[in-house]
Design a protein around this motif. Structure first.
Motif, PDB file in Angstrom:
ATOM      1  N   UNK A  47      -9.448  -2.042   0.983  1.00 30.25           N
ATOM      2  CA  UNK A  47      -8.019  -2.143   0.704  1.00 30.25           C
ATOM      3  C   UNK A  47      -7.510  -0.879  -0.005  1.00 30.25           C
ATOM      4  N   UNK A  48      -6.301  -0.459   0.319  1.00 29.84           N
ATOM      5  CA  UNK A  48      -5.686   0.651  -0.414  1.00 29.84           C
ATOM      6  C   UNK A  48      -4.176   0.459  -0.465  1.00 29.84           C
ATOM      7  N   UNK A  49      -3.583   1.056  -1.492  1.00 32.46           N
ATOM      8  CA  UNK A  49      -2.137   1.022  -1.687  1.00 32.46           C
ATOM      9  C   UNK A  49      -1.657   2.452  -1.847  1.00 32.46           C
ATOM     10  N   UNK A  50      -0.655   2.844  -1.079  1.00 35.82           N
ATOM     11  CA  UNK A  50      -0.096   4.196  -1.153  1.00 35.82           C
ATOM     12  C   UNK A  50       1.148   4.183  -2.039  1.00 35.82           C
ATOM     13  N   UNK A  51       1.170   5.038  -3.052  1.00 31.87           N
ATOM     14  CA  UNK A  51       2.333   5.168  -3.925  1.00 31.87           C
ATOM     15  C   UNK A  51       3.162   6.370  -3.485  1.00 31.87           C
ATOM     16  N   UNK A  52       4.488   6.175  -3.337  1.00 33.28           N
ATOM     17  CA  UNK A  52       5.398   7.241  -2.932  1.00 33.28           C
ATOM     18  C   UNK A  52       4.992   7.828  -1.588  1.00 33.28           C
ATOM     19  N   UNK A  53       4.515   6.982  -0.679  1.00 33.57           N
ATOM     20  CA  UNK A  53       4.093   7.477   0.634  1.00 33.57           C
ATOM     21  C   UNK A  53       5.316   7.826   1.474  1.00 33.57           C
ATOM     22  N   UNK A  54       5.224   8.961   2.190  1.00 37.27           N
ATOM     23  CA  UNK A  54       6.379   9.489   2.906  1.00 37.27           C
ATOM     24  C   UNK A  54       6.676   8.733   4.206  1.00 37.27           C
TER      25      UNK A  54
ATOM     26  N   UNK B 296       5.110   3.220   7.286  1.00 36.59           N
ATOM     27  CA  UNK B 296       4.193   2.615   8.245  1.00 36.59           C
ATOM     28  C   UNK B 296       3.972   1.156   7.837  1.00 36.59           C
ATOM     29  N   UNK B 297       4.395   0.192   8.668  1.00 35.18           N
ATOM     30  CA  UNK B 297       4.276  -1.222   8.286  1.00 35.18           C
ATOM     31  C   UNK B 297       2.848  -1.721   8.177  1.00 35.18           C
ATOM     32  N   UNK B 298       1.880  -0.945   8.673  1.00 30.55           N
ATOM     33  CA  UNK B 298       0.487  -1.365   8.586  1.00 30.55           C
ATOM     34  C   UNK B 298      -0.166  -0.961   7.272  1.00 30.55           C
ATOM     35  N   UNK B 299       0.588  -0.287   6.407  1.00 31.75           N
ATOM     36  CA  UNK B 299       0.041   0.241   5.153  1.00 31.75           C
ATOM     37  C   UNK B 299       0.735  -0.424   3.967  1.00 31.75           C
ATOM     38  N   UNK B 300      -0.041  -0.890   3.013  1.00 34.12           N
ATOM     39  CA  UNK B 300       0.539  -1.376   1.754  1.00 34.12           C
ATOM     40  C   UNK B 300       1.044  -0.185   0.954  1.00 34.12           C
ATOM     41  N   UNK B 301       2.283  -0.257   0.507  1.00 30.02           N
ATOM     42  CA  UNK B 301       2.894   0.897  -0.163  1.00 30.02           C
ATOM     43  C   UNK B 301       3.884   0.424  -1.227  1.00 30.02           C
ATOM     44  N   UNK B 302       4.039   1.251  -2.249  1.00 29.15           N
ATOM     45  CA  UNK B 302       5.011   1.012  -3.317  1.00 29.15           C
ATOM     46  C   UNK B 302       5.785   2.304  -3.520  1.00 29.15           C
ATOM     47  N   UNK B 303       7.098   2.222  -3.581  1.00 25.65           N
ATOM     48  CA  UNK B 303       7.907   3.422  -3.776  1.00 25.65           C
ATOM     49  C   UNK B 303       9.294   3.093  -4.285  1.00 25.65           C
ATOM     50  N   UNK B 304      10.135   4.104  -4.326  1.00 22.71           N
ATOM     51  CA  UNK B 304      11.535   3.952  -4.722  1.00 22.71           C
ATOM     52  C   UNK B 304      12.404   4.626  -3.671  1.00 22.71           C
TER      53      UNK B 304
ATOM     54  N   UNK C  74       0.260  -1.992  -8.054  1.00 25.71           N
ATOM     55  CA  UNK C  74      -0.790  -1.467  -7.188  1.00 25.71           C
ATOM     56  C   UNK C  74      -2.135  -2.121  -7.501  1.00 25.71           C
ATOM     57  N   UNK C  75      -2.448  -2.288  -8.788  1.00 25.66           N
ATOM     58  CA  UNK C  75      -3.703  -2.941  -9.173  1.00 25.66           C
ATOM     59  C   UNK C  75      -3.733  -4.374  -8.642  1.00 25.66           C
ATOM     60  N   UNK C  76      -2.625  -5.091  -8.786  1.00 26.73           N
ATOM     61  CA  UNK C  76      -2.565  -6.474  -8.299  1.00 26.73           C
ATOM     62  C   UNK C  76      -2.785  -6.534  -6.792  1.00 26.73           C
ATOM     63  N   UNK C  77      -2.211  -5.581  -6.056  1.00 30.41           N
ATOM     64  CA  UNK C  77      -2.387  -5.563  -4.603  1.00 30.41           C
ATOM     65  C   UNK C  77      -3.849  -5.393  -4.213  1.00 30.41           C
ATOM     66  N   UNK C  78      -4.589  -4.577  -4.963  1.00 33.15           N
ATOM     67  CA  UNK C  78      -5.992  -4.341  -4.644  1.00 33.15           C
ATOM     68  C   UNK C  78      -6.836  -5.555  -5.025  1.00 33.15           C
ATOM     69  N   UNK C  79      -6.687  -6.044  -6.242  1.00 34.72           N
ATOM     70  CA  UNK C  79      -7.549  -7.120  -6.724  1.00 34.72           C
ATOM     71  C   UNK C  79      -7.224  -8.460  -6.080  1.00 34.72           C
ATOM     72  N   UNK C  80      -5.985  -8.609  -5.588  1.00 40.11           N
ATOM     73  CA  UNK C  80      -5.592  -9.862  -4.929  1.00 40.11           C
ATOM     74  C   UNK C  80      -5.418  -9.659  -3.429  1.00 40.11           C
ATOM     75  N   UNK C  81      -6.150  -8.716  -2.873  1.00 40.77           N
ATOM     76  CA  UNK C  81      -5.973  -8.336  -1.473  1.00 40.77           C
ATOM     77  C   UNK C  81      -6.218  -9.516  -0.535  1.00 40.77           C
ATOM     78  N   UNK C  82      -5.304  -9.711   0.422  1.00 38.02           N
ATOM     79  CA  UNK C  82      -5.453 -10.806   1.387  1.00 38.02           C
ATOM     80  C   UNK C  82      -5.313 -10.320   2.834  1.00 38.02           C
ATOM     81  N   UNK C  83      -5.506  -9.033   3.053  1.00 39.62           N
ATOM     82  CA  UNK C  83      -5.460  -8.420   4.392  1.00 39.62           C
ATOM     83  C   UNK C  83      -4.055  -8.262   4.959  1.00 39.62           C
TER      84      UNK C  83
END
Length: 351
Positions: free
Chosen positions: A145-152, A155-163, A320-329
């Motif tokens: 599992x991975x989470x991208x922060x401020x990813x440009x 992509x709906x297949x990627x977990x991401x957090x941004x503004x 981001x930490x919650x997304x990784x530790x509670x990952x559900x695919x």
């Protein structure tokens, strides 16, 4: 070359089975004291330090640790104000969950790929301010599992957090416009990997880093609503460090019509600008207004306190930490709100 001492060597020297020797190191309470002492003595005599923790963790299938990845040098985690706040949020969330952290960093792509592949973690948080696509592609190969922060890339297949970079930039530019500023300059983060210096408006649309592009376009839209022609706004690309930001300021204040306000694309660049202006004998905000983007603690304590767009940086880390530790695919995309924080570094222009 002497081969490494294995657990089987210790078991043979102590006259016990390999399973019993393993229990001495992993579950000593179930081994009789005299047997345990014999195995430990054999291990000391052979120079055996104990089983490889990496193998034990991998066999367990979960290591309860998260990797934090950037393509910048390792010092970025400690030198950059944004990174420090982000890491504070990540570390606090990990501490609450009893999880560990592993910092993964290398400017060399081959080394970075190796670091990602070898990290003993349950998942990764990617700091995608720069080189986001490369980080994502390298991390996909781990199948963790991975989470991208401020990813440009949206992509709906990627977990991401941004503004919303465009909206935040537009609002802070409109703040300057409402104060009466019409001559502004943009001190930009990088649009591409290697270039710095003045850029034309046409270059903005071709930017490799969409976050930088969106902020510039937001600034220009905000100023355009007050009648400012976007083609007249100086834009200077920097590496967000003292050397290139100072050079950018040298450039814009050497123009025939120097700016009355600086739109710095990060709080770090804005704080450098405050020091540069003070050294030149220019007062903020009486002579020049300065704004930033991020909302780091140093911005509130600067002289004068910095007007900025505040991102919920610490919350990003926690989410981001919650997304990784509670990952559900199931990939998740989270867009967090920014806040315009008006402080003492902005005022109407003279006259």
């Amino acid at each position: 070359m002497t081969r490494p001492i294995k657990l089987s060597d210790v078991a043979k020297a102590a006259g016990v089975s390999q399973g019993t020797a393993s229990n001495v190191f992993n579950r000593p309470q179930i081994v009789r004291p005299e047997v345990r002492e014999r195995v430990e003595a054999a291990a000391r005599a052979l120079g055996y330090a104990g089983p490889d923790p990496k193998g034990r963790l991998l066999r367990a299938g979960k290591v309860n640790a998260i990797g934090i990845v950037t393509s910048d040098p390792l010092t970025y985690f400690f030198d950059d104000p944004y990174a420090r706040v982000l890491m504070s949020g990540i570390a606090a969330a990990c501490a609450e969950q009893g999880a560990g952290l592993s910092l993964v960093s290398a400017v060399n792509e081959e080394k970075l790929a190796w670091n990602i592949q070898s990290a003993i973690v349950d998942g990764f948080i990617l700091l995608c301010i720069e080189d986001g696509f490369r980080l994502v592609e390298l991390t996909r190969e781990r199948k963790l599992p991975f989470v991208a922060l401020q990813y440009e890339n949206r992509d709906p297949s990627i977990s991401a957090i941004g503004v919303d970079d465009f909206d935040g930039a537009r609002r802070i530019a409109e703040h300057l416009g409402a104060l009466g500023h019409r001559r502004v300059a943009i001190i930009s983060l990088q649009l591409a990997e290697i270039q710095v210096g003045p850029v034309a408006l046409a270059d903005v649309e071709k930017a490799v880093y969409s976050g930088t592009r969106d902020r510039i376009l937001g600034y220009l839209r905000g100023m355009e609503s007050f009648g400012v022609d976007p083609h007249t706004v100086p834009i200077v690309e920097t590496r967000n460090d003292s050397e290139t930001v100072s050079a950018a300021l040298d450039h814009v204040f050497s123009l025939s019509e120097p700016p009355t306000a600086i739109l710095a694309m990060s709080d770090r660049a804005a704080l450098i600008a405050l020091d540069w202006l003070r050294a030149k004998g220019l007062k903020v905000p009486e002579d020049v207004s300065v704004v930033g983007f991020d909302g780091v603690p140093e911005a509130e304590r600067s002289d004068p306190p910095l007007t900025t767009i505040a991102q919920p940086i610490e919350r990003m880390g926690r989410e981001a930490v919650a997304m990784i530790l509670e990952h559900d695919d199931a990939p998740r995309q989270v867009m967090l709100d920014t806040e315009l924080v008006i402080r003492g570094s902005t005022a109407p222009p003279r006259g």
